[in-house]
Design an enzyme around this catalytic site. Structure first.
Site, PDB file in Angstrom:
ATOM      1  N   LYS A   1      24.905   3.240  11.487  1.00 40.27           N
ATOM      2  CA  LYS A   1      24.809   4.133  10.330  1.00 40.27           C
ATOM      3  C   LYS A   1      23.477   4.888  10.359  1.00 40.27           C
ATOM      4  CE  LYS A   1      25.266   3.791   5.247  1.00 40.27           C
ATOM      5  NZ  LYS A   1      25.491   2.831   4.137  1.00 40.27           N
TER       6      LYS A   1
ATOM      7  N   SER B   1      29.235   3.799   1.064  1.00 43.00           N
ATOM      8  CA  SER B   1      28.583   4.898   1.770  1.00 43.00           C
ATOM      9  C   SER B   1      28.684   4.778   3.291  1.00 43.00           C
ATOM     10  CB  SER B   1      27.109   4.931   1.352  1.00 43.00           C
ATOM     11  OG  SER B   1      26.449   3.734   1.767  1.00 43.00           O
TER      12      SER B   1
ATOM     13  N   SER C   1      29.021  -1.078  -0.013  1.00 42.62           N
ATOM     14  CA  SER C   1      29.141   0.029   0.943  1.00 42.62           C
ATOM     15  C   SER C   1      29.530  -0.367   2.356  1.00 42.62           C
ATOM     16  CB  SER C   1      27.834   0.830   0.979  1.00 42.62           C
ATOM     17  OG  SER C   1      27.648   1.505  -0.239  1.00 42.62           O
TER      18      SER C   1
END
Length: 489
Positions: free
Chosen positions: A80, A155, A179
């Site tokens: 990420k 996210s 997330s």
């Protein structure tokens, strides 16, 4: 016969160890898959195709005789874009950090590289991890590989989409309020939020420091366990990182052939929630029935204060965000406006241009609840509620070994459906936020479908009891036929 990119991480790892396939061939298979799927999925913000291929070739040329200390040797992964990688831009999907190349690797990136993993790229995300859809990126919206008109969750939606689309064998995400677990559920893969302190946050761009946790996403529980085994452990650079020893997660999974002797708790506040989609409820109830058939005892428990989790979380997390993001002011870090009129205008314009609307909304909320006259009314009360929620979990886990609950109240929704209603988006985290308030581990596993969309079940356990979560998650996914599934993209 399955394509290379369709295999599980552990299957590919074992083939690499036996010399049945080269690191270059596996890396090239993933890069080809990225080229085929990325135009529609948009899971990646940055790629290192040539560097990854060169790394793989060099690894093949200098292949060590003993790979026991390289548990991910030659395995392609992604991370990420909230984790620093010194060879690549790290932006947290924000214009405020556009073009920033960090001078150091995050702890978890160091551990991946030491284990022999090949990092293919950085995943898209909601800006500074603030969002539940991965539509709040400053650069692109990521699509769900199961239906490209729907969101992948957030996210860490880019990480989940990358795994579900078979672009990589695992990805690292971060979980502040769900997330990792929520996008894993919406994309039909496995994701674990470890116990707070189990994995170092060094090199993780902070959103809310007392909530943020790094964890793996993969297509099987066994794969997620293998990656957590690599990244977990004490790091002196993170004062909140626990020195508790890391057990052998794979051994814990293989310790039992069934689940006899385990007691599972069903929180009636979650299963009885009025907003729970019928298809999601049916898939989760079917998984509970499968757990019974595997020998578990199932009891109903109560988490009475979790109804206040959304209010508590969005006060506390926003307060921490307003403090953490104050450093991005156009002077010390981040974007600086081109022609400021004065010092105040430089601060205001730089942050207005650099931060998106959702980030600005949470900074403003956090600044408000921390301001004089409102601290006691909001922040202090939210902190007190947080303690009550944690105690709810501790009390419930005295009655059983772990808790089971849906991850998301609904399957993946259409892009844009919640664009004008942030409160509705916040309510999509109703089943995940409370676990971050408690600081306990949670594992999302795919357990079925609601229509043509995947459904995830959340397993929540005691502190540092990730091994038992992996045991139950692995047995359930194998029994339900969701082990190793991926999107038919």
């Amino acid at each position: 016969m399955a394509e290379l990119f369709q295999l599980s991480l552990c299957e590919v790892r074992d083939m690499l160890r036996r010399g049945e396939v080269s690191a270059e061939a596996v890396t090239r298979a993933c890069l080809d898959r990225i080229n085929a799927t990325e135009p529609s999925v948009k899971a990646l913000l940055g790629r290192r195709d040539e560097a990854a291929l060169e790394q793989a070739r060099a690894m093949d040329a200098a292949r060590p005789a003993d790979l026991s200390d390289k548990p991910l040797w030659g395995v392609p992964v992604t991370v990420k874009d909230v984790l620093t990688v010194k060879s690549m831009p790290t932006t947290a999907a924000s214009k405020i950090l556009e073009g920033f190349v960090p001078p150091y690797d995050a702890y978890v990136v160091e551990k991946l590289e030491q284990a022999g993993a090949v990092i293919l790229g950085k995943n898209n995300m909601d800006e500074f991890a603030m969002g539940s859809t991965t539509e709040h990126s400053a650069y692109a919206a990521t699509a769900n590989p199961w239906d490209i008109e729907r969101v992948p969750g957030g996210s860490s939606g880019g990480s989940a989409a990358s795994v579900a689309a078979c672009q990589c064998f695992a990805s690292l995400g971060s979980d502040t309020g769900g997330s990792i677990r929520q996008p894993a559920s919406l994309c039909g893969c496995v994701g674990i939020k470890p116990t707070y302190g189990r994995v170092s946050r060094y090199g993780l761009l902070a959103y809310a420091s007392s909530f943020d946790q790094v964890g793996p996403m993969a297509r099987t529980v066994e794969d997620a366990a293998a990656v957590l085994q690599v990244i977990a452990g004490h790091d002196r650079r993170d004062s909140t990182c626990s020195p508790v020893d890391v057990p052998d997660y794979t051994a814990a999974m293989l310790a039992q052939s069934d689940l006899k002797g385990l007691k599972l708790g069903l929180p009636h506040e979650f299963f009885g929630h009025e907003g729970l989609d019928a298809g999601v409820a049916a898939a989760c109830r079917n998984a509970v029935d499968a757990a019974r058939e595997l020998g578990t005892e199932v009891v109903e428990v109560s988490l009475p204060h979790t109804e206040y989790s959304i209010a508590s979380y969005y006060i506390l997390a926003a307060a921490e965000a307003s403090s953490n993001l104050a450093r991005y002011d156009g002077v010390r870090y981040g974007h600086r406006t081109a022609a400021p009129k004065n010092l105040e205008d430089m601060y205001t314009s730089s942050r207005t241009e650099g931060f998106g609307p959702e980030v600005q909304r949470r900074i403003l909320l956090g600044s408000y609840v921390l301001s004089a006259g409102y601290y006691d009314a909001y922040y202090r009360k939210a902190a007190q509620v947080r303690r009550l929620i944690r105690q709810d979990y501790l009390d419930a886990l005295q009655q059983c070994d772990m808790l089971l609950a849906p991850v998301s109240p609904v399957p993946a929704w259409k892009m844009g459906d919640m664009a004008g209603d942030p409160l509705q988006m916040y309510f999509m985290d109703i089943f995940t936020l409370s676990l971050n308030l408690a600081g306990l581990p949670g594992l999302s596993v795919p357990v079925g479908m609601s229509g043509a969309l995947p459904v995830g079940l959340q397993l929540m356990g005691r502190a540092f009891d990730e091994g038992r979560l992996f045991l139950v998650g692995d047995k359930l996914t194998r029994t339900l036929g969701t082990h190793g599934q991926y999107a038919p993209l």
